[in-house]
Design a protein around this motif. Structure first.
Motif, PDB file in Angstrom:
ATOM      1  N   LYS A   1     -13.502  -4.615  10.301  1.00 35.90           N
ATOM      2  CA  LYS A   1     -14.360  -3.666   9.597  1.00 35.90           C
ATOM      3  C   LYS A   1     -14.102  -3.624   8.098  1.00 35.90           C
ATOM      4  CE  LYS A   1     -15.150  -0.637  13.579  1.00 35.90           C
ATOM      5  NZ  LYS A   1     -14.950   0.728  14.136  1.00 35.90           N
ATOM      6  N   LYS A   2     -12.845  -3.838   7.688  1.00 34.48           N
ATOM      7  CA  LYS A   2     -12.565  -3.752   6.263  1.00 34.48           C
ATOM      8  C   LYS A   2     -11.373  -4.624   5.896  1.00 34.48           C
ATOM      9  CE  LYS A   2      -9.977   0.542   7.065  1.00 34.48           C
ATOM     10  NZ  LYS A   2      -9.811   1.953   6.680  1.00 34.48           N
ATOM     11  N   LEU A   3     -11.330  -4.988   4.614  1.00 33.33           N
ATOM     12  CA  LEU A   3     -10.204  -5.775   4.115  1.00 33.33           C
ATOM     13  C   LEU A   3      -8.995  -4.866   3.942  1.00 33.33           C
ATOM     14  CD1 LEU A   3     -11.832  -8.056   1.391  1.00 33.33           C
ATOM     15  CD2 LEU A   3     -10.804  -8.802   3.536  1.00 33.33           C
ATOM     16  N   MET A   4      -7.866  -5.342   4.456  1.00 34.73           N
ATOM     17  CA  MET A   4      -6.637  -4.560   4.372  1.00 34.73           C
ATOM     18  C   MET A   4      -5.523  -5.434   3.798  1.00 34.73           C
ATOM     19  SD  MET A   4      -7.238  -1.526   5.660  1.00 34.73           S
ATOM     20  CE  MET A   4      -5.656  -0.883   6.226  1.00 34.73           C
ATOM     21  N   PRO A   5      -4.617  -4.852   3.002  1.00 32.20           N
ATOM     22  CA  PRO A   5      -3.472  -5.623   2.516  1.00 32.20           C
ATOM     23  C   PRO A   5      -2.555  -6.006   3.670  1.00 32.20           C
ATOM     24  CG  PRO A   5      -3.198  -3.303   1.987  1.00 32.20           C
ATOM     25  CD  PRO A   5      -4.589  -3.454   2.541  1.00 32.20           C
ATOM     26  N   SER A   6      -1.751  -7.015   3.457  1.00 36.90           N
ATOM     27  CA  SER A   6      -0.792  -7.416   4.483  1.00 36.90           C
ATOM     28  C   SER A   6       0.195  -6.274   4.738  1.00 36.90           C
ATOM     29  CB  SER A   6      -0.023  -8.665   4.044  1.00 36.90           C
ATOM     30  OG  SER A   6       0.940  -8.319   3.053  1.00 36.90           O
ATOM     31  N   PRO A   7       0.848  -6.261   5.907  1.00 35.82           N
ATOM     32  CA  PRO A   7       1.861  -5.223   6.160  1.00 35.82           C
ATOM     33  C   PRO A   7       2.952  -5.172   5.095  1.00 35.82           C
ATOM     34  CG  PRO A   7       1.258  -6.279   8.215  1.00 35.82           C
ATOM     35  CD  PRO A   7       0.566  -7.055   7.125  1.00 35.82           C
ATOM     36  N   VAL A   8       3.338  -6.321   4.564  1.00 35.70           N
ATOM     37  CA  VAL A   8       4.359  -6.332   3.499  1.00 35.70           C
ATOM     38  C   VAL A   8       3.825  -5.660   2.240  1.00 35.70           C
ATOM     39  CG1 VAL A   8       5.443  -7.897   1.811  1.00 35.70           C
ATOM     40  CG2 VAL A   8       5.826  -8.227   4.248  1.00 35.70           C
ATOM     41  N   ALA A   9       2.589  -5.979   1.855  1.00 33.40           N
ATOM     42  CA  ALA A   9       1.998  -5.350   0.672  1.00 33.40           C
ATOM     43  C   ALA A   9       1.852  -3.847   0.874  1.00 33.40           C
ATOM     44  CB  ALA A   9       0.643  -5.976   0.366  1.00 33.40           C
ATOM     45  N   GLU A  10       1.428  -3.463   2.073  1.00 31.14           N
ATOM     46  CA  GLU A  10       1.272  -2.046   2.384  1.00 31.14           C
ATOM     47  C   GLU A  10       2.605  -1.313   2.261  1.00 31.14           C
ATOM     48  OE1 GLU A  10      -2.213  -0.490   5.366  1.00 31.14           O
ATOM     49  OE2 GLU A  10      -0.633  -1.741   6.207  1.00 31.14           O
ATOM     50  N   PHE A  11       3.647  -1.926   2.826  1.00 22.79           N
ATOM     51  CA  PHE A  11       4.976  -1.309   2.762  1.00 22.79           C
ATOM     52  C   PHE A  11       5.452  -1.196   1.314  1.00 22.79           C
ATOM     53  CE2 PHE A  11       9.595  -1.947   2.465  1.00 22.79           C
ATOM     54  CZ  PHE A  11      10.030  -0.796   3.112  1.00 22.79           C
ATOM     55  N   ALA A  12       5.254  -2.254   0.530  1.00 22.10           N
ATOM     56  CA  ALA A  12       5.698  -2.239  -0.864  1.00 22.10           C
ATOM     57  C   ALA A  12       4.975  -1.148  -1.653  1.00 22.10           C
ATOM     58  CB  ALA A  12       5.457  -3.604  -1.495  1.00 22.10           C
ATOM     59  N   LEU A  13       3.684  -1.011  -1.448  1.00 20.59           N
ATOM     60  CA  LEU A  13       2.918   0.026  -2.145  1.00 20.59           C
ATOM     61  C   LEU A  13       3.379   1.422  -1.747  1.00 20.59           C
ATOM     62  CD1 LEU A  13      -0.625  -1.588  -1.917  1.00 20.59           C
ATOM     63  CD2 LEU A  13       0.729  -1.280  -4.012  1.00 20.59           C
ATOM     64  N   ASP A  14       3.722   1.575  -0.456  1.00 19.50           N
ATOM     65  CA  ASP A  14       4.204   2.874   0.028  1.00 19.50           C
ATOM     66  C   ASP A  14       5.538   3.266  -0.614  1.00 19.50           C
ATOM     67  OD1 ASP A  14       1.989   3.218   1.607  1.00 19.50           O
ATOM     68  OD2 ASP A  14       2.962   2.591   3.467  1.00 19.50           O
ATOM     69  N   THR A  15       6.288   2.265  -1.064  1.00 15.72           N
ATOM     70  CA  THR A  15       7.574   2.546  -1.708  1.00 15.72           C
ATOM     71  C   THR A  15       7.444   2.634  -3.231  1.00 15.72           C
ATOM     72  OG1 THR A  15       8.145   0.183  -1.852  1.00 15.72           O
ATOM     73  CG2 THR A  15       8.830   1.375   0.141  1.00 15.72           C
ATOM     74  N   ALA A  16       6.191   2.644  -3.709  1.00 15.03           N
ATOM     75  CA  ALA A  16       5.896   2.753  -5.141  1.00 15.03           C
ATOM     76  C   ALA A  16       6.283   1.498  -5.926  1.00 15.03           C
ATOM     77  CB  ALA A  16       6.565   3.987  -5.752  1.00 15.03           C
ATOM     78  N   PHE A  17       6.335   0.355  -5.264  1.00 13.42           N
ATOM     79  CA  PHE A  17       6.567  -0.903  -5.976  1.00 13.42           C
ATOM     80  C   PHE A  17       5.336  -1.186  -6.826  1.00 13.42           C
ATOM     81  CE2 PHE A  17       6.947  -5.496  -6.509  1.00 13.42           C
ATOM     82  CZ  PHE A  17       8.301  -5.635  -6.776  1.00 13.42           C
ATOM     83  N   PRO A  18       5.514  -1.656  -8.071  1.00 12.13           N
ATOM     84  CA  PRO A  18       4.362  -1.873  -8.957  1.00 12.13           C
ATOM     85  C   PRO A  18       3.332  -2.830  -8.348  1.00 12.13           C
ATOM     86  CG  PRO A  18       6.407  -2.003 -10.195  1.00 12.13           C
ATOM     87  CD  PRO A  18       6.789  -1.938  -8.748  1.00 12.13           C
ATOM     88  N   SER A  19       2.089  -2.387  -8.292  1.00 12.28           N
ATOM     89  CA  SER A  19       1.048  -3.187  -7.646  1.00 12.28           C
ATOM     90  C   SER A  19       0.790  -4.495  -8.386  1.00 12.28           C
ATOM     91  CB  SER A  19      -0.252  -2.387  -7.536  1.00 12.28           C
ATOM     92  OG  SER A  19      -0.707  -1.997  -8.822  1.00 12.28           O
TER      93      SER A  19
END
Length: 361
Positions: free
Chosen positions: A77-95
């Motif tokens: 249904k929609k484009l989603m980031p990889s689980p690693v990218a999702e986890f990194a973003l959740d930890t406030a790693f610079p996008s």
């Protein structure tokens, strides 16, 4: 941890401008490290690296993350980031330091990587081939966490192929990456005895969890260069391959022995799963309906088979459907799924037949 899973450890001895700014801000005492990974199991490794990098005596920091580009998930249904990218973003790693090249050999990506000046690259289920131009960038090399005891099961599906083979022991290896497939010198490895009921997703998660601990333990020696001197070359004559699994392999043939089928169910759990076609027969009106089943959980029958009226009859014994298999063996199916339906326990499925017979094809 499950008492049947025994561990033993062995030690063999987006833009270039942004990247330049990130590299120049790196602490003079900490060496920049770039992590490459994509699925959830790789996020486990990244989490361990983040935590270790924050320790007071840490020698490194994660300067950038490389992962697969966003892909369609949730039934497309929609484009989603990889689980690693999702986890990194959740930890406030610079996008802007989460890089998603289509290929690791792209010139723009390689320019960005060079600007980061990484001392070391770490890969864990990244999912892209690394060309020589990439491997030449980090001076301390690239180290991969591979979920097998190298040189066994080199390739894309080491955990699945080990389970399919009925391996009683497997493990995780920490090895330098070279151009040849999973053929680099091994820094350290850990063995694990395999429970005969564990499925591929659970074993994969366990191996990457242990692999992350192995990596953190060995990072000081990797960063000071001593790991390169101690790493043991692989014996290519003992190498075995673990090729990528295809959907066509998911069908079960009950002419094979029950143990072979049970191992395949465990190996292909998650994706692509295992399938079988059976006939639901109504003796009253003679109707015969062919249905496709996804086989979820099984075990090898260790008691005498309760034989049906005919050789292809599937019976119900002690909360399981019993499929007669090759060499007079039998496979107990504990959980199964009809197309588009939820997973059923065997008892619920059998009760739903309401007296109709079930036959294997």
């Amino acid at each position: 941890m499950n008492s049947s899973l025994m561990l033993r450890r062995f030690f063999c001895f987006n833009s270039t401008t942004t990247a330049v700014a990130a590299a120049s801000s790196t602490s003079s005492k900490k060496k920049p490290l770039v992590f490459l990974g994509s699925p959830q199991v790789a996020a486990t490794v990244l989490d361990a690296l983040f935590k270790a990098s924050k320790a007071p005596n840490s020698l490194f920091e994660v300067a950038a993350i490389v992962t697969q580009p966003p892909a369609k998930r949730d039934r497309g249904k929609k484009l989603m980031p990889s689980p690693v990218a999702e986890f990194a973003l959740d930890t406030a790693f610079p996008s802007d330091l989460i890089l998603t090249p289509e290929r690791a050999g792209e010139d723009t990506f390689l320019s960005t990587l060079r600007a980061l000046q990484p001392e070391l690259c770490i890969t864990a289920a990244y999912g892209n081939i690394l060309p020589t131009k990439f491997l030449n960038i980090p001076p301390m090399g690239t180290v991969n966490i591979h979920p097998s005891l190298l040189p066994l099961y080199r390739g894309a599906a080491p955990v699945q192929r080990a389970l399919q083979d009925g391996a009683k022991e497997t493990g995780v290896s920490l090895a330098f990456t070279v151009r040849a497939l999973d053929a680099g010198p091994v820094i350290a490895y850990e063995t694990l005895e395999v429970d005969d009921q564990i499925k591929a997703p659970d074993l994969l998660a366990l191996l990457f969890s242990e692999g992350s601990k192995l990596l953190i333990h060995e990072l000081p020696s990797i960063l000071d260069g001593s790991a390169r001197l101690k790493a043991q070359p692989q014996d290519d004559s003992k190498a075995t391959l673990a090729p990528k699994i295809s959907v066509d392999e998911s069908w079960l043939s009950f002419d094979q022995e029950a143990s072979v089928l049970h191992n395949k169910v465990r190996a292909f759990a998650g994706w692509p799963g295992t399938r079988a076609k059976v006939a639901i027969v109504d003796d009253e009106n003679g109707r015969r309906n062919i249905v496709e089943l996804k086989i979820i959980t099984t075990r090898v029958c260790d008691h005498s088979i309760v034989q049906g009226d005919e050789a292809d009859d599937i019976t119900y014994v002690k909360d399981s459907l019993v499929f007669p298999c090759g060499r007079s063996t039998a496979l107990e199916v504990l959980e199964l799924q009809l197309p588009g339906k939820k997973v059923f326990r065997a008892a619920a499925f059998w009760n739903g037949l309401r007296g109709q017979k079930l036959k294997k094809l």
